[in-house]
Design an enzyme around this catalytic site. Structure first.
Site, mmCIF file in Angstrom:
data_model
loop_
_atom_site.group_PDB
_atom_site.id
_atom_site.type_symbol
_atom_site.label_atom_id
_atom_site.label_comp_id
_atom_site.label_asym_id
_atom_site.label_seq_id
_atom_site.Cartn_x
_atom_site.Cartn_y
_atom_site.Cartn_z
ATOM 1 C CB CYS A 215 -0.864 0.019 1.261
ATOM 2 S SG CYS A 215 -1.807 -1.480 1.523
ATOM 3 C CG ASN B 59 2.915 -0.931 2.835
ATOM 4 O OD1 ASN B 59 2.236 -1.857 2.398
ATOM 5 N ND2 ASN B 59 4.165 -0.702 2.447
ATOM 6 N N GLY B 60 1.615 -3.178 5.167
ATOM 7 C CA GLY B 60 2.274 -4.403 5.642
ATOM 8 C C GLY B 60 1.224 -5.429 6.035
ATOM 9 C CG HIS C 123 10.350 -38.771 -29.577
ATOM 10 N ND1 HIS C 123 10.409 -40.078 -29.987
ATOM 11 C CD2 HIS C 123 10.647 -38.777 -28.259
ATOM 12 C CE1 HIS C 123 10.695 -40.863 -28.963
ATOM 13 N NE2 HIS C 123 10.843 -40.094 -27.890
ATOM 14 N NE ARG D 271 4.259 1.724 -1.541
ATOM 15 C CZ ARG D 271 5.322 0.928 -1.365
ATOM 16 N NH1 ARG D 271 6.318 1.001 -2.224
ATOM 17 N NH2 ARG D 271 5.391 0.069 -0.370
ATOM 18 C CE LYS E 226 0.457 -7.806 -14.657
ATOM 19 N NZ LYS E 226 1.601 -8.739 -14.792
ATOM 20 C CD GLU F 147 5.078 -12.428 -21.339
ATOM 21 O OE1 GLU F 147 3.952 -11.969 -21.569
ATOM 22 O OE2 GLU F 147 5.352 -13.018 -20.284
ATOM 23 C CD GLU G 113 6.490 -17.877 -16.602
ATOM 24 O OE1 GLU G 113 5.532 -18.357 -17.250
ATOM 25 O OE2 GLU G 113 6.618 -16.652 -16.404
ATOM 26 C CD1 TRP H 90 -2.025 -5.639 -2.928
ATOM 27 C CD2 TRP H 90 -2.658 -4.485 -4.718
ATOM 28 N NE1 TRP H 90 -2.093 -6.513 -3.960
ATOM 29 C CE2 TRP H 90 -2.482 -5.833 -5.086
ATOM 30 C CE3 TRP H 90 -3.064 -3.591 -5.688
ATOM 31 C CZ2 TRP H 90 -2.679 -6.300 -6.389
ATOM 32 C CZ3 TRP H 90 -3.258 -4.054 -6.988
ATOM 33 C CH2 TRP H 90 -3.079 -5.384 -7.316
ATOM 34 C CE LYS I 127 7.279 -13.426 -17.806
ATOM 35 N NZ LYS I 127 6.196 -14.345 -17.755
HETATM 36 C C1 AGP Z 1 2.457 -13.461 -18.234
HETATM 37 O O1 AGP Z 1 3.758 -12.940 -18.385
HETATM 38 C C2 AGP Z 1 1.505 -12.951 -19.283
HETATM 39 N N1 AGP Z 1 1.431 -11.556 -19.236
HETATM 40 C C3 AGP Z 1 0.181 -13.673 -19.342
HETATM 41 O O2 AGP Z 1 0.461 -14.964 -19.820
HETATM 42 C C4 AGP Z 1 -0.616 -13.813 -18.018
HETATM 43 O O3 AGP Z 1 0.053 -14.684 -17.160
HETATM 44 C C5 AGP Z 1 -1.982 -14.422 -18.353
HETATM 45 O O4 AGP Z 1 -2.672 -13.515 -19.184
HETATM 46 C C6 AGP Z 1 -2.826 -14.736 -17.120
HETATM 47 O O5 AGP Z 1 -3.119 -13.547 -16.425
HETATM 48 P P1 AGP Z 1 -3.762 -13.670 -14.955
HETATM 49 O O6 AGP Z 1 -2.759 -14.388 -14.109
HETATM 50 O O7 AGP Z 1 -4.020 -12.261 -14.519
HETATM 51 O O8 AGP Z 1 -5.032 -14.470 -15.084
#
Ligand code: AGP
Length: 607
Positions: free
Chosen positions: A2, A100-101, A503, A27, A602, A487, A480, A74, A484
């Site tokens: 927060c 905050n905490g 394979h 925050r 996001k 993207e 993962e 938050w 990263k």
């Molecule tokens: C992760 O780096 C991506 N931006 C994307 O795959 C994200 O994880 C996915 O859209 C799921 O989002 P969420 O966790 O908010 O549901």
């Protein structure tokens, strides 16, 4: 995470507080509020929603007070609402507090205070601070605050405003940041530097377990035992944007480096020496025993966190697990019913596909547990039970601290199920809990290799393809790591089960093809090593990640990174960190918009 602010001086406090909160909105932004001193008492104005809602409420009046505190929230304990917004007051309105905490022992403190006759208004952990100050106050505000903090277990940056002491603010920090801005006959208190930069570049940075008392003309620092402390002035040279990123160039890098704290906060209050405590999950041992299947459903990075959960829940709690991408799950008529435990994972809690999978699961009678980073999100509200990750707002589109804290939450849930079914010995549970508690510090250790990863990134600056390989949980982490890199650097990266290369995919390996080889799973190490030799024999450039002490590995790869030893099942939390850093440094080196990569958002709130 927060944002808190305080002001005492010669200017009207309300505009100063609102401006500071605006600068700290990154925050946390689900509710906000301020408290000022007026004739007759403390006046609090607060509301759920964005800061603009509070500003609108305050615009209807003029205020002359030159002292006050403020907060942008938050939520961790208590859903976003007007009543749960800070500041919070004691029974009689003599003290107002922002915080905050996380106060880990707030429930026992609240029960004790209520038994002493205190009346609580909110669901928050923070409110106990106001009532504790009221309980200990005997005329000396600083002493009352010191006694309050001596009772509290957890993390806090807190500022106290008192009607009985209209000429001072008292503040303290432990594990959450706090600074003091130095003005001309005025002082500012804030979580972070951006809140004060429009007024001053001269600041004091509070150390951990330090208190500060400010009046318009003075500032005094002491430790929690009341011993005075002298401090040097820190002059801020950052511009306001850089300050919001804590001096980091991008939010993503800041969030990567916030992971040790996010990991520590997510464990806070949920582990004893030998037991997992999930207050937000209400499953009896009989209900757990009745589950014949677990379905984990999520998207993107959250889905990759779910892949980690499969191995843990199957091996520990002995329940079969399916892991699905949400957009596939909802259209394949999944065989789920009241004997299925569905775990949905979502950082934002608003992803349309994941939300639809949650609703489909409930319709079919399944029990749904959500893992999310946003209190009060749709996923949090609609699931039967919720485990919140306490990573704080994640601003960068590429998810980092959410992923590692999601894995922690899955580990906690897997242990919770294991405890209920008693499928593992108490000795084993105690051992894994001990390992889990060390993870935040081990994450800190891994981050010290950032410089080496930045060097490694130079090799990737001009490549067009990259492969990530691993077995078992390393394969899940490889997926993962590959996402990263894809993207945010726009390099075509793919993750493969190391045993699968022969394979078909091996045909793509040519001289110099970069291959990230993850070999942290000790029981699978020899098999992974033979796959590494397969790609090395085709002249790939292999960068290996393995556990400390495994020195034979460096003879089979071009470069090796060692990761702190931990339990196999916990290693994904550490292994992913250099992969996050690699993606970041490659993207930055290629001049991409790291925090906002092309074509992506996001939170994907549409199908
Ligand atoms: C992760 O780096 C991506 N931006 C994307 O795959 C994200 O994880 C996915 O859209 C799921 O989002 P969420 O966790 O908010 O549901």
């Amino acid at each position: 995470m927060c944002g808190i602010v305080g002001y005492i001086g010669c200017k009207p406090a309300v505009p100063v507080l609102l401006e500071g909160l605006k600068k700290l909105e990154y925050r946390g932004y689900d509710s906000s509020g301020i408290a000022i001193l007026e004739e007759g008492g403390i006046r609090i104005t607060k509301s759920v929603g964005k800061l603009a809602v509070l500003q609108e409420k305050l615009a209807k009046r003029t205020f002359s007070s030159t002292i006050g505190i403020g907060h942008t929230r938050w939520a961790t304990h208590g859903r976003p609402s007007d009543i749960n917004a800070h500041p919070h007051m004691d029974c009689h309105g003599d003290f107002a507090v922002v915080h905050n905490g996380i106060i880990e022992n707030y429930l026992e403190l609240k029960e004790w205070l209520m038994a002493e006759g205190h009346c609580f208004r909110s669901e928050t952990d923070t409110e106990v601070l106001a009532h504790l100050v009221e309980h200990f106050y005997k005329g000396d505000l600083e002493e009352a605050v010191r006694k309050t903090l001596a009772k509290v277990v957890g993390s806090y940056a807190t500022v106290i405003l008192s009607y009985k002491h209209p000429d001072m603010l008292v503040a303290a920090r432990k594990d959450s940041p706090m600074i003091v801005g130095i003005g001309e006959n005025e002082y500012y208190i804030a979580s972070d530097i951006p809140a004060v930069l429009n007024h001053t570049r001269n600041t004091y940075i509070l150390e951990d377990e330090e208190m500060v008392t400010v009046t318009a003309q003075s500032v005094k620092f002491c430790d929690f035992q009341g011993k005075r402390r002298d401090k040097i002035i820190f002059e801020v040279t950052w511009d306001p944007i850089a300050a919001e990123k804590g001096g980091y160039e991008h939010f993503m890098l800041k969030e990567i480096f916030e992971q040790p704290k996010a990991l520590k906060d997510t464990l806070a209050g949920r582990l004893t020496a030998d037991k997992v405590i999930l207050q937000e999950v209400d499953l009896t041992p009989a209900e757990v025993a009745a589950f014949n299947k677990v379905a984990i459903v999520a998207c993107g990075t959250a889905y990759h966190a779910g892949l980690i959960g499969r191995g843990l829940i199957e091996h520990w709690a002995k329940i079969p697990v399916e892991v699905d991408i949400a957009s596939e799950f909802r259209y394949r008529s999944p065989l789920i019913d009241e004997k299925t435990l569905v775990i949905v994972i979502s950082q934002s809690g608003e992803t349309a596909d994941t939300l639809a999978a949650l609703r489909e699961s409930k319709k079919k009678g399944a029990r749904v547990v959500a893992i999310t980073n946003v209190v009060g999100s749709s996923v949090a509200r609609e699931a039967h039970d919720v485990i919140h990750t306490w990573a704080g707002p994640e601003i960068a589109v590429a998810s980092t601290k959410a992923y590692t804290t999601q894995i922690e939450a899955i580990v906690l849930l897997a242990l919770y199920l294991t405890q209920a079914k008693q499928t593992m010995s108490q000795e084993w549970i105690t051992e894994i809990i001990s390992e889990l508690k060390m993870i935040p510090d081990k994450a800190e250790e891994v981050l010290k290799q950032a410089g080496r990863v930045q060097e490694l990134a130079k090799y990737f600056e001009h490549v067009e393809n990259a492969f990530f390989i691993g077995r078992g949980l390393d394969w899940a982490v490889a997926q993962e790591g590959s996402l990263k890199l894809k993207e945010i650097s726009y390099i075509h990266a793919e993750a493969y089960a190391a045993g699968e290369l022969k394979h078909g995919t091996l045909a793509l390996i040519t001289e110099g093809t970069p291959v990230i080889a993850l070999a942290t799973q000790r029981d699978l190490y020899d098999k992974t090593l033979s796959n590494v030799k397969e790609v090395k024999a085709r002249d790939a450039r292999v960068i290996g990640f393995t556990f400390e002490g495994n020195h034979g590995f460096d003879k089979s790869v071009d470069e090796v990174f060692y990761l702190p030893l931990t339990a196999n099942e916990l290693s994904p939390i550490l292994t992913v960190i250099p992969l996050q850093l690699l993606a970041y440094y490659v993207s930055a080196a290629r001049g991409n918009d790291v925090d906002k990569p092309r074509n992506l958002a996001k939170s994907v709130t549409v199908e």
